[in-house]
Every structure is written in structure tokens, then in C-alpha cells.
Write a protein that holds these residues in place. Structure first.
Motif, mmCIF file in Angstrom:
data_model
loop_
_atom_site.group_PDB
_atom_site.id
_atom_site.type_symbol
_atom_site.label_atom_id
_atom_site.label_comp_id
_atom_site.label_asym_id
_atom_site.label_seq_id
_atom_site.Cartn_x
_atom_site.Cartn_y
_atom_site.Cartn_z
ATOM 1 N N PHE A 180 53.932 5.049 6.291
ATOM 2 C CA PHE A 180 54.622 4.446 5.146
ATOM 3 C C PHE A 180 56.118 4.706 5.270
ATOM 4 O O PHE A 180 56.561 5.857 5.302
ATOM 5 C CB PHE A 180 54.067 5.057 3.856
ATOM 6 C CG PHE A 180 54.625 4.462 2.589
ATOM 7 C CD1 PHE A 180 54.819 3.096 2.463
ATOM 8 C CD2 PHE A 180 54.943 5.272 1.508
ATOM 9 C CE1 PHE A 180 55.328 2.549 1.294
ATOM 10 C CE2 PHE A 180 55.450 4.746 0.332
ATOM 11 C CZ PHE A 180 55.636 3.372 0.231
ATOM 12 N N THR A 181 56.892 3.620 5.357
ATOM 13 C CA THR A 181 58.345 3.712 5.422
ATOM 14 C C THR A 181 58.909 3.381 4.048
ATOM 15 O O THR A 181 58.529 2.367 3.448
ATOM 16 C CB THR A 181 58.907 2.752 6.474
ATOM 17 O OG1 THR A 181 58.274 3.006 7.726
ATOM 18 C CG2 THR A 181 60.408 2.931 6.633
ATOM 19 N N LEU A 255 62.657 7.522 4.524
ATOM 20 C CA LEU A 255 61.602 8.386 5.060
ATOM 21 C C LEU A 255 60.543 7.568 5.763
ATOM 22 O O LEU A 255 60.360 6.372 5.485
ATOM 23 C CB LEU A 255 60.910 9.175 3.932
ATOM 24 C CG LEU A 255 61.737 9.863 2.854
ATOM 25 C CD1 LEU A 255 60.806 10.523 1.854
ATOM 26 C CD2 LEU A 255 62.637 10.883 3.506
ATOM 27 N N ARG A 256 59.819 8.261 6.618
ATOM 28 C CA ARG A 256 58.577 7.691 7.143
ATOM 29 C C ARG A 256 57.504 8.769 7.070
ATOM 30 O O ARG A 256 57.681 9.872 7.589
ATOM 31 C CB ARG A 256 58.735 7.187 8.573
ATOM 32 C CG ARG A 256 57.425 6.623 9.151
ATOM 33 C CD ARG A 256 57.670 5.798 10.406
ATOM 34 N NE ARG A 256 58.322 4.543 10.085
ATOM 35 C CZ ARG A 256 58.974 3.786 10.978
ATOM 36 N NH1 ARG A 256 59.082 4.202 12.223
ATOM 37 N NH2 ARG A 256 59.522 2.655 10.625
ATOM 38 N N PHE A 257 56.409 8.447 6.371
ATOM 39 C CA PHE A 257 55.230 9.303 6.328
ATOM 40 C C PHE A 257 54.267 8.861 7.430
ATOM 41 O O PHE A 257 54.102 7.652 7.668
ATOM 42 C CB PHE A 257 54.511 9.190 4.976
ATOM 43 C CG PHE A 257 55.283 9.738 3.811
ATOM 44 C CD1 PHE A 257 55.161 11.064 3.439
ATOM 45 C CD2 PHE A 257 56.132 8.916 3.073
ATOM 46 C CE1 PHE A 257 55.869 11.572 2.372
ATOM 47 C CE2 PHE A 257 56.834 9.409 1.997
ATOM 48 C CZ PHE A 257 56.707 10.743 1.640
ATOM 49 N N ARG A 290 49.908 13.682 11.599
ATOM 50 C CA ARG A 290 50.318 13.755 10.193
ATOM 51 C C ARG A 290 51.661 14.456 10.049
ATOM 52 O O ARG A 290 51.908 15.496 10.664
ATOM 53 C CB ARG A 290 49.263 14.496 9.383
ATOM 54 C CG ARG A 290 49.562 14.566 7.893
ATOM 55 C CD ARG A 290 48.456 15.279 7.148
ATOM 56 N NE ARG A 290 47.193 14.620 7.402
ATOM 57 C CZ ARG A 290 46.090 15.252 7.776
ATOM 58 N NH1 ARG A 290 46.092 16.554 7.938
ATOM 59 N NH2 ARG A 290 44.984 14.581 7.986
ATOM 60 N N GLY A 291 52.543 13.887 9.216
ATOM 61 C CA GLY A 291 53.846 14.496 8.997
ATOM 62 C C GLY A 291 54.773 13.553 8.256
ATOM 63 O O GLY A 291 54.360 12.498 7.751
ATOM 64 N N LEU A 292 56.024 13.919 8.164
ATOM 65 C CA LEU A 292 57.048 13.048 7.606
ATOM 66 C C LEU A 292 58.382 13.412 8.232
ATOM 67 O O LEU A 292 58.557 14.519 8.727
ATOM 68 C CB LEU A 292 57.138 13.177 6.087
ATOM 69 C CG LEU A 292 57.897 14.375 5.483
ATOM 70 C CD1 LEU A 292 58.338 14.051 4.067
ATOM 71 C CD2 LEU A 292 57.023 15.611 5.472
ATOM 72 N N ARG A 293 59.294 12.459 8.208
ATOM 73 C CA ARG A 293 60.629 12.712 8.706
ATOM 74 C C ARG A 293 61.590 11.742 8.028
ATOM 75 O O ARG A 293 61.199 10.689 7.523
ATOM 76 C CB ARG A 293 60.707 12.563 10.218
ATOM 77 C CG ARG A 293 60.595 11.155 10.746
ATOM 78 C CD ARG A 293 61.082 11.069 12.196
ATOM 79 N NE ARG A 293 62.442 11.573 12.296
ATOM 80 C CZ ARG A 293 62.832 12.534 13.152
ATOM 81 N NH1 ARG A 293 61.968 13.055 13.989
ATOM 82 N NH2 ARG A 293 64.088 12.935 13.177
ATOM 83 N N SER A 294 62.850 12.128 7.991
ATOM 84 C CA SER A 294 63.889 11.224 7.494
ATOM 85 C C SER A 294 64.321 10.310 8.636
ATOM 86 O O SER A 294 64.279 10.690 9.809
ATOM 87 C CB SER A 294 65.081 12.018 6.963
ATOM 88 O OG SER A 294 65.642 12.810 7.996
#
Length: 639
Positions: A180-181, A255-257, A290-294
Motif C-alpha cells: 500500500f502506497t 509511505l509504502r507498506f 513485511r515492513g514499511l518505509r518512507s
């Protein structure tokens, strides 16, 4: 240089001029990699995990790449600084690796970074600008690199390697795992183990969205009420190892999840005919990436997102917040989040008679002790990790608890006692002695004269001058062996750091503080069966009991607590602590149970739910009351 004959000679520069990428680096196809070689490679990313803490002091990035040879290779990168890890945004990105070592592992080749390593990544979308992404301030890429990127882009597109896993909010369905962006609107800390991120991508969800009301003074960022009413705001709850990234995010960031989970959830007071609401959870672990980042604002991936968001710039986000507007949205307190996630069978059962409703850990923490309550949670971690350390010695008289002495410490006590030992001379004992193979060491065995002639299994045998290994071997065939030493020709006990009794494979210890200092003229008559209790009474020993002691960190999404398992630990495992002390099979059974509760390398959500009965109580700690939690009346379900 003061001499008038001094000269300065000028030579052509030995420093090479600008060179092309072809002249500097040779790139090896992935099907040509050989073990123990240092290589440079290009590849298309087919899988990756965001950097996560390793067992050491580094962060670790894991990715899998391929190229036109159609060989897939796993790459592992260890680096202390997060910012130095490769900037991979999506599957299909192109990555260049310099100075990586090829290693053979399980019939395949893997790559690992070495001294002087570097990485550069590129967007993998055809016709997008070829812009290098790297934290390095000195790197080179030229026309040859651009050609390689274009060739890999075209090949990856033909192989469908760049399939977009990103899903818009309008397309999300219940129980999906998706990328998800989005843009971060606001954030709030729910509790120590959870952060709320309020995000949007400009599209409207087709299902009612779960809203988490947060007091305005606790929300960092803009008010989202207008977007909430239009079903544009996704409330994402972030847990565990992802909290470090979430804390550093600023409202307005993109973000991107990765591997985000969508769940249908009920809200308090919901009527049966009302639809459930869609909530989003980024659970702990890195399984499936699994994770997230800017994402940098200039990333080409964001062009379509920005275009959609611009259509909503006229939304009034300054609507006054009052009780009425808060009541217009669904409010789900943190302790209710993820309630149906923990439905279904648990791995444990409660054996108490408490007729009490199950509550959340957040509610437990707010409760006033003393209290007995029921909870359902997962084990986040447990201590000690080395399970042999969970076996303790407990004195029921002075309430002392200590570790079981290490064999090396016990062996030293036996060695010291055996040196230059002279046999005891006790009138009540029949003694037999023999010289050992070691000079100056005599081995003696003493038996009460009242027991002479009886079966060895009925005898209480006092052993003097033996080493720990020797008495351990002898105890395999004799039930009751008491190690002693001689002091002025009188028999006395060994230091109680050592066992006071060997019985088969079991060893029994005494409490130094509560046992008598010496024993004289012991009485052996009137005892029908010599067990550990009878032996302790004759010797004046306050026997210590074997106990299991394990600390669990429990998590039920609403909060975490640390709870001890010890008074009811034998019931929990269906295993006696004293039996486990001398039986490897029982120790292995406990390890199997713990591996089921917390499977190795598993994420929190992959672990089983467990029903616990918790006792909440207070203890004095430096003149202050400390709230403690203990697992009681709980058993593992027999499989």
C-alpha cells in the motif's frame, strides 16, 4: 631545498583520468558465480525484506535477485547504519552490487557483502528516468550502466517480474495481504507496543473503515475528520519491530507498506445487522517481506498517487472538533482492536474455577491488585532462552531461590574434599576403604551397622573420597548415596553447594541458610523407606525443591505484560521439575512445547493463541509496591 643546485622534476601524472564503467568493473552473470570469489553483479529484485535488527549489532537486508540467465540468487547485507542499506522500493527494481562474496550454501550460491561493498538501485519500470538510488557520496555510473538497466528492464517486463503488488484503498478486500502506497496524515502513540498511522491514497474504500478516535492533543499532524467521514482515511496499527521506523515518520511523508493485513472488525455496541468495519494491521516480523518505509517525494512511483491526491486539495480539514463530531465516527478503543483475530482454539486451557469474563492486557494493566483474571494472548518472547536455566532450587522455609549449581563448580568441591582424605572413624558405621589410582586419595564407603546385610536398595551409603564423575556412575545402581568428608576423623557433610544426596540420575540439594551445620550420631532405626525426605531429616538438611521459573512476555495487540510461570509450572507442562532434572527426554519435551509456543524464526502472528489465568499482585521493592503478574491454573493442551 635551500641549495641553489636543487631541482624540481615534473613528470606526467600517474593518476588515471576518468574511466568508463567498462574499464573499472566486470559484471558476472548469476549463472557463472563461483564460490569463494569476489564479484560485481547486476540483477532484478524478485523478493526483499526491509532492514531488520540481526542477532549482533548490525541491521540485515535480505533480497533475491535474478538476471537473463534465469538463475535466482539470495543476497544478504549486514551494516550498522540503516541509511547505508540498499534503497529498494518494490519488486522489479534493478540493483547493482559491487564487491560481494559468492558462497556455496545448500547446493546453491549466495552473495554476502564484504569490505568496500556498495549498492546502487534503479527503478525497474520501462521508460521511467534512470536515476540511481544510493547513500554513497562517491559512485560512478555511465552509459554502459544505463544500457544494462534498460536491458534488464525490458527482460524483466517480458518475464512479468515487475507485476505491481500495490493495491489502492478502493480495491482492498477483507483478509488481504497487500502493498500500500500512501501519504501520512497524522500519527499517535497508542501504547508502548503500538503506533497508529492515519494515511490515505485519495481513493475511497468500498467498505466502512474502522476509525480509531484519538484526543486532538495526542495526535501529531492534521485533523482528518473530513476525510474520515468520506471513507478516505485508513487507520493502520503498527507493532513490534516496525515501531522504530514509525516513530521517525513525519506527517506529510509518503509511505509504502509491505504485506499489510486487512481485517473485518466489530466495534463496541455494534448491532448484529450492522456491517463490520475494515481495519489494517502491520504485525511484527519480516515474513513475506513485511515492513514499511518512507519514499522520497521525487520517486517516479509517486506520480500517479500525487495526481489523485491533488483532486482533494479543497477538502476542509479544519472542521471544529467537538463531542458531536467525535460521536459521528466509530470509536474503537485500543483494547478492542483485533478482537476476532484471537478467535478459535487456544493451545492452553484454564483449570481454575473463576467465573470471570476474559479481559485484555490493557485492561489488566489498569486493574487494581489483587486480582485473578482470564486473558488470551500470544507469547512474544520468553526467558531464559536456554531452557536448562529455567530449572531452579527453591527453599520453602526461607523462600530463597537459586540456580542449580554448575557441574564444574560441584566437581571442584568433590576434588578439594578428596585430596589427602583420611577415612572417618564412626562407631555407628561399618566402613570399607580402598586406595584409588591417584596417590594420596582413599575411597571409603560407610553403612550404618543397623543396615548391614540388607539389600543395597534399602541401605543409606555414605561415600567419602570420590570424584563427582565416580559417584555419578555409582549412583546408577544405588538409590541413596550421601557424599561426606572427614574432619578430625569425624564424618561431616560436604559443602551444601554440592548435592547432599544422589539417587539414580537425580541429585538433591540443601539450603545452606536453613540446614543444621553438622550431624552427629544419626538415628537410622524406625525408617521403613529411605527417600529424599527421610535422608534430609536424618542429616539435618532443609531440602530445596526443584522448580521451573520462566518469564513470558505476553501480547494480545492491546498491550504487553511480563508474567512469571513458576508455582503452577509443573501443571502447565504436565512434567515434574525433579523428574526433569535427571531426564533428558523430559527436558526435550519441554523444549518441544516451547518451540510450539514460539516457533523458531516465527513472527508474532504466526504463534498460537493461549488462554491464561493471571494473578495480579503487589510485592515490596525498595519500599515501593511493585505490581507483578503470574500465570496460574493453566495447562498446555495435551495433543
Amino acid at each position: 631545498m635551500d641549495n641553489k643546485d636543487a631541482c624540481v622534476y615534473v613528470c606526467p601524472s600517474a593518476i588515471p583520468g576518468p574511466s568508463s564503467s567498462e574499464a573499472k568493473y566486470v559484471y558476472v552473470p548469476l549463472n557463472k558465480l563461483k564460490s569463494k570469489t569476489l564479484v560485481n553483479v547486476y540483477g532484478v529484485v524478485t523478493f526483499f525484506k526491509q532492514p531488520f535488527p540481526s542477532k549482533g549489532s548490525d541491521y540485515c537486508t535480505t533480497l533475491k535477485i535474478t538476471d537473463q540467465s534465469d538463475v535466482k540468487v539470495i543476497c544478504t547485507i549486514f551494516c550498522k547504519k540503516l541509511e547505508d542499506h540498499p534503497l529498494i522500493f518494490r519488486v522489479g527494481d534493478i540493483i547493482r552490487l559491487h564487491r560481494f562474496k559468492a558462497e556455496a550454501f545448500r547446493d546453491s550460491i549466495t552473495l554476502i557483502n564484504t569490505f568496500g561493498w556498495s549498492t546502487v538501485t534503479f527503478n525497474g519500470i520501462i521508460d521511467s528516468p534512470i536515476v540511481p538510488r544510493t547513500s554513497s557520496k562517491s559512485f560512478f555510473y555511465g552509459e554502459a550502466d544505463k544500457r544494462r538497466v534498460q536491458e534488464l528492464r525490458q527482460w524483466a517486463a517480458n518475464q512479468s517480474l515487475c507485476s505491481d503488488l500495490n493495491t489502492s484503498l478502493s480495491s482492498v478486500q477483507p483478509h488481504m495481504y497487500f502493498d500500500f502506497t500512501c501519504q501520512l496524515l497524522a500519527k499517535a502513540v497508542m501504547h508502548s507496543g503500538c503506533i497508529l498511522l492515519k494515511v490515505w491514497d485519495g481513493t475511497r474504500c468500498q467498505l466502512p473503515l474502522l476509525q480509531v478516535a484519538v484526543p486532538p492533543d495526542e495526535l501529531e499532524g492534521e485533523c482528518t475528520l473530513a476525510k474520515d467521514k468520506m471513507n478516505l482515511t485508513a487507520n493502520v496499527l503498527v507493532y513490534d519491530n516496525h515501531l522504530e521506523v514509525a516513530r521517525d515518520l513525519k506527517p506529510g511523508a509518503f509511505l509504502r507498506f509491505y504485506n499489510l493485513r486487512a481485517l473485518l472488525q466489530k466495534v463496541p455496541g455494534q448491532l448484529p445487522d450492522q456491517p463490520e468495519h475494515l481495519g489494517f494491521h502491520l504485525h511484527g516480523g519480516t515474513v513475506y517481506g513485511r515492513g514499511l518505509r518512507s519514499l522520497p517525494a521525487e520517486t517516479p512511483d509517486l506520480l500517479s498517487l500525487k495526481s489523485v491526491l491533488e483532486k482533494h486539495v479543497d477538502l476542509d480539514e479544519h472542521e471544529e472538533v467537538n463531542d458531536g463530531t467525535l460521536l459521528e465516527i466509530w470509536y474503537t478503543p485500543p483494547e478492542s482492536i483485533g478482537a476476532e483475530e484471537n478467535a478459535g482454539p487456544a493451545y492452553t486451557v484454564q483449570t481454575c474455577e473463576h467465573n470471570t469474563q476474559r479481559i485484555t492486557l490493557a485492561q489488566v494493566k489498569r486493574s487494581t491488585p489483587p486480582l485473578s483474571c482470564h486473558v488470551r494472548a500470544r507469547v512474544k518472547k520468553y526467558l531464559p532462552q536456554q531452557l536448562y536455566q529455567c530449572l531452579k532450587l527453591f527453599c520453602s522455609k526461607c523462600k530463597t531461590m537459586k540456580d542449580v549449581p554448575d557441574d564444574s563448580a560441584v566437581a571442584n568441591i568433590f576434588l578439594e574434599s578428596a585430596r589427602d582424605n583420611q577415612p572417618c572413624d564412626e562407631q555407628w558405621a561399618a566402613t570399607s576403604s580402598a586406595n584409588s589410582r591417584e596417590p594420596g586419595r582413599t575411597i571409603s564407603m560407610h553403612v550404618s551397622k543397623d543396615m548391614v546385610g540388607k539389600s543395597s536398595h534399602m541401605q543409606l551409603i555414605f561415600i567419602e573420597g570420590m570424584t563427582l564423575d565416580e559417584i555419578s556412575v555409582l549412583s546408577r545402581d544405588h538409590k541413596n548415596l550421601v557424599p561426606v568428608r572427614s574432619e578430625n576423623s569425624k564424618m561431616t557433610r560436604m559443602d551444601l553447594t554440592a548435592p547432599f544426596l544422589f539417587s539414580g540420575k537425580k541429585r538433591y540439594y540443601g539450603c545452606k541458610q536453613c540446614s543444621r551445620n553438622t550431624f552427629e550420631n544419626p538415628v537410622f532405626t524406625g525408617v521403613e523407606t529411605w527417600d529424599e525426605q527421610a535422608v534430609a531429616a536424618v542429616l539435618g538438611v532443609q531440602m530445596m525443591q526443584y522448580r521451573f521459573l520462566i518469564q513470558f512476555e505476553l501480547d494480545d495487540v492491546t498491550d504487553t505484560i511480563e508474567a512469571l510461570l513458576w508455582e503452577d509450572a509443573e501443571r502447565f507442562f504436565h512434567i515434574s521439575a525433579v523428574d526433569a532434572s535427571g531426564c533428558q527426554d523430559l527436558q526435550d519435551r519441554i523444549q518441544t512445547i516451547m518451540d510450539t509456543i514460539q516457533p523458531p524464526e516465527s513472527s508474532l502472528e504466526e504463534r498460537p493463541w493461549m488462554d491464561f489465568c493471571l494473578s495480579v499482585y503487589t510485592v515490596k521493592d525498595n519500599d515501593r509496591n511493585k505490581v507483578c503478574y503470574q500465570i496460574t491454573n493453566t495447562e498446555i493442551v495435551k495433543q
